[in-house]
Motif scaffolding. Structure first.
Motif, PDB file in Angstrom:
ATOM      1  N   TYR A 292      36.992  34.196  21.312  1.00  0.00           N
ATOM      2  CA  TYR A 292      37.242  34.912  22.564  1.00  0.00           C
ATOM      3  C   TYR A 292      37.218  33.913  23.704  1.00  0.00           C
ATOM      4  O   TYR A 292      36.580  32.857  23.634  1.00  0.00           O
ATOM      5  CB  TYR A 292      36.191  36.000  22.809  1.00  0.00           C
ATOM      6  N   VAL A 293      37.912  34.270  24.772  1.00  0.00           N
ATOM      7  CA  VAL A 293      37.882  33.476  25.994  1.00  0.00           C
ATOM      8  C   VAL A 293      37.559  34.412  27.145  1.00  0.00           C
ATOM      9  O   VAL A 293      38.015  35.553  27.194  1.00  0.00           O
ATOM     10  CB  VAL A 293      39.231  32.747  26.225  1.00  0.00           C
ATOM     11  N   THR A 294      36.722  33.945  28.070  1.00  0.00           N
ATOM     12  CA  THR A 294      36.344  34.731  29.231  1.00  0.00           C
ATOM     13  C   THR A 294      36.671  33.962  30.498  1.00  0.00           C
ATOM     14  O   THR A 294      36.699  32.731  30.507  1.00  0.00           O
ATOM     15  CB  THR A 294      34.844  35.108  29.198  1.00  0.00           C
ATOM     16  N   ALA A 295      36.942  34.694  31.548  1.00  0.00           N
ATOM     17  CA  ALA A 295      37.196  34.113  32.867  1.00  0.00           C
ATOM     18  C   ALA A 295      36.580  35.033  33.905  1.00  0.00           C
ATOM     19  O   ALA A 295      36.459  36.242  33.702  1.00  0.00           O
ATOM     20  CB  ALA A 295      38.692  33.947  33.128  1.00  0.00           C
ATOM     21  N   ARG A 296      36.176  34.441  35.030  1.00  0.00           N
ATOM     22  CA  ARG A 296      35.535  35.201  36.104  1.00  0.00           C
ATOM     23  C   ARG A 296      36.301  34.926  37.390  1.00  0.00           C
ATOM     24  O   ARG A 296      36.622  33.781  37.694  1.00  0.00           O
ATOM     25  CB  ARG A 296      34.071  34.768  36.238  1.00  0.00           C
ATOM     26  N   TRP A 297      36.603  35.990  38.128  1.00  0.00           N
ATOM     27  CA  TRP A 297      37.362  35.818  39.367  1.00  0.00           C
ATOM     28  C   TRP A 297      36.854  36.767  40.454  1.00  0.00           C
ATOM     29  O   TRP A 297      36.238  37.798  40.174  1.00  0.00           O
ATOM     30  CB  TRP A 297      38.852  36.060  39.125  1.00  0.00           C
ATOM     31  N   ARG A 298      37.120  36.385  41.693  1.00  0.00           N
ATOM     32  CA  ARG A 298      36.761  37.228  42.830  1.00  0.00           C
ATOM     33  C   ARG A 298      37.796  38.334  42.987  1.00  0.00           C
ATOM     34  O   ARG A 298      39.006  38.070  42.970  1.00  0.00           O
ATOM     35  CB  ARG A 298      36.664  36.407  44.119  1.00  0.00           C
ATOM     36  N   SER A 299      37.306  39.545  43.162  1.00  0.00           N
ATOM     37  CA  SER A 299      38.214  40.692  43.216  1.00  0.00           C
ATOM     38  C   SER A 299      39.132  40.646  44.430  1.00  0.00           C
ATOM     39  O   SER A 299      40.206  41.241  44.414  1.00  0.00           O
ATOM     40  CB  SER A 299      37.405  41.998  43.220  1.00  0.00           C
ATOM     41  N   GLY A 300      38.717  39.939  45.496  1.00  0.00           N
ATOM     42  CA  GLY A 300      39.535  39.876  46.696  1.00  0.00           C
ATOM     43  C   GLY A 300      40.470  38.697  46.755  1.00  0.00           C
ATOM     44  O   GLY A 300      41.164  38.510  47.760  1.00  0.00           O
ATOM     45  N   SER A 301      40.527  37.902  45.694  1.00  0.00           N
ATOM     46  CA  SER A 301      41.364  36.709  45.708  1.00  0.00           C
ATOM     47  C   SER A 301      42.824  37.079  45.472  1.00  0.00           C
ATOM     48  O   SER A 301      43.170  37.659  44.438  1.00  0.00           O
ATOM     49  CB  SER A 301      40.898  35.717  44.644  1.00  0.00           C
ATOM     50  N   ARG A 302      43.674  36.717  46.391  1.00  0.00           N
ATOM     51  CA  ARG A 302      45.104  37.005  46.245  1.00  0.00           C
ATOM     52  C   ARG A 302      45.689  36.304  45.024  1.00  0.00           C
ATOM     53  O   ARG A 302      46.583  36.826  44.367  1.00  0.00           O
ATOM     54  CB  ARG A 302      45.835  36.557  47.519  1.00  0.00           C
ATOM     55  N   LEU A 303      45.178  35.115  44.712  1.00  0.00           N
ATOM     56  CA  LEU A 303      45.709  34.356  43.590  1.00  0.00           C
ATOM     57  C   LEU A 303      45.161  34.835  42.250  1.00  0.00           C
ATOM     58  O   LEU A 303      45.898  35.019  41.289  1.00  0.00           O
ATOM     59  CB  LEU A 303      45.386  32.870  43.774  1.00  0.00           C
ATOM     60  N   SER A 304      43.841  35.021  42.179  1.00  0.00           N
ATOM     61  CA  SER A 304      43.185  35.248  40.889  1.00  0.00           C
ATOM     62  C   SER A 304      43.206  36.694  40.429  1.00  0.00           C
ATOM     63  O   SER A 304      43.315  36.964  39.226  1.00  0.00           O
ATOM     64  CB  SER A 304      41.734  34.763  40.959  1.00  0.00           C
ATOM     65  N   ALA A 305      43.077  37.642  41.366  1.00  0.00           N
ATOM     66  CA  ALA A 305      42.869  39.032  40.973  1.00  0.00           C
ATOM     67  C   ALA A 305      44.043  39.607  40.195  1.00  0.00           C
ATOM     68  O   ALA A 305      43.863  40.535  39.392  1.00  0.00           O
ATOM     69  CB  ALA A 305      42.585  39.880  42.211  1.00  0.00           C
ATOM     70  N   GLY A 306      45.227  39.102  40.413  1.00  0.00           N
ATOM     71  CA  GLY A 306      46.366  39.548  39.631  1.00  0.00           C
ATOM     72  C   GLY A 306      46.698  38.610  38.480  1.00  0.00           C
ATOM     73  O   GLY A 306      47.193  39.044  37.435  1.00  0.00           O
TER      74      GLY A 306
END
Length: 329
Positions: A292-306
């Motif tokens: 498995y692979v996991t990633a964590r991102w900020r919900s408000g990030s225009r780049l990461s959230a999508g």
């Protein structure tokens, strides 16, 4: 329902653990990739939260039975270290396994619990409150009603045997980074962090922290169970990805690798470079025993959230946050 507030005494800990087991079991059945897998028992999680230095705890009972509990603890990091990029000074955290209530009564139970716990945190000048929890939208809504917002999302994706690969990018070459590539990896890690200062994240990136980030992955580039890859186009560095072992937890299986860093130069985005980078890295991860692979991102990030959900990552955990007015006396 009538709630009676009480301390979370030792004799109530097994009942609190049962609440965690019941909720986490139900939540994991609704989350992708987690149903049927073995995870730490609730008792282990509750005891870990109570062992945190300076923790503040409370329970609510009904008819002498524990119907909910909450444990929060100070959250301090080295302000020149990596943690300072995501944790503000004066923070407190409800960690995984740090709360659970009877199903169907989350709004009223959490209100009864959070009010006295938050009051004690404010006395300690802990004005930034975080809550870590499985990605359960119904329970998250109860926290939203208390003034919290969604801050971080953790996603999970299975690593598959090599199958269909992303389309090729003209002129692109991928190579594994070594110790001699620390400068390139560090530079792009800093550029990735600086993106957090933009809309709608608006998180400051102190220069001492960024300076330390340049050397953060020196060991990663030497360790066989960790790895980084560089993307080059016409000989120029245009992106990188760093994978490190993910600590197993209530929503992270033990055979999981984490995307610690990922970056593509702004002028090269939208061409599929990140997909090729990740596919190359995950082929290595599968051959290395990760599933498995996991990633964590900020919900408000225009780049990461999508971006991360588009790659196939499914939310399995949330971090909620509430920042209180620093003018409080």
């Amino acid at each position: 329902m009538t709630w009676e507030l009480s301390p979370l005494t030792a004799e109530r800990v097994p009942e609190a653990a049962d609440l965690v087991d019941h909720w986490y079991g139900r939540a994991r059945r609704a989350l992708p990739h987690l149903s049927g897998r073995g995870f730490p028992p609730g008792l282990e999680l509750v005891q870990a939260r109570l062992a945190e230095t300076g923790c503040v705890a409370a329970a609510v009972t009904r008819r002498s039975a524990t119907s909910g509990f909450l444990v929060a603890a100070p959250l301090d990091t080295d302000q020149d270290g990596q943690g300072a990029l995501s944790v503000q000074p004066g923070a407190a955290r409800v960690g995984m396994g740090g709360f659970a209530v009877v199903t169907g009564h989350e709004p009223e139970a959490l209100r009864e619990l959070y009010v006295p716990v938050a009051a004690r945190l404010v006395v300690q000048r802990r004005l930034v409150h975080h809550v870590d929890m499985p990605a359960d939208d119904a329970v998250a809504m109860a926290w939203f009603r208390l003034g919290f917002g969604l801050d971080h999302v953790r996603g999970l994706m299975p690593i598959k045997v090599r199958g269909r690969q992303p389309r090729e990018v003209e002129g692109l070459a991928i190579r594994r980074a070594g110790p001699g590539d620390l400068a390139q990896v560090g530079r792009m890690a800093v550029e990735s962090a600086r993106c957090q200062e933009q809309s709608a994240v608006f998180v400051p990136q102190p220069e001492p922290v960024l300076a330390a980030l340049r050397d953060r992955y020196a060991d990663t580039l030497r360790e066989p169970r960790q790895a980084a890859w560089l993307a080059l186009r016409h000989g120029e560095d245009v992106g990188m990805v760093v994978l490190t072992p993910a600590p197993a937890g209530p929503v992270v299986p033990p055979d999981t690798v984490e995307v610690a860093e990922a970056f593509v130069e702004p002028f090269a985005r939208g061409e599929g470079i990140s997909r090729v980078l990740l596919a190359t890295a995950l082929a290595w991860a599968y051959d290395s025993g990760y599933r498995y692979v996991t990633a964590r991102w900020r919900s408000g990030s225009r780049l990461s959230a999508g971006h991360w959900p588009n790659l196939g990552f499914k939310p399995v955990a949330y971090r909620l946050s509430r920042v209180l007015d620093p003018r409080l006396g």
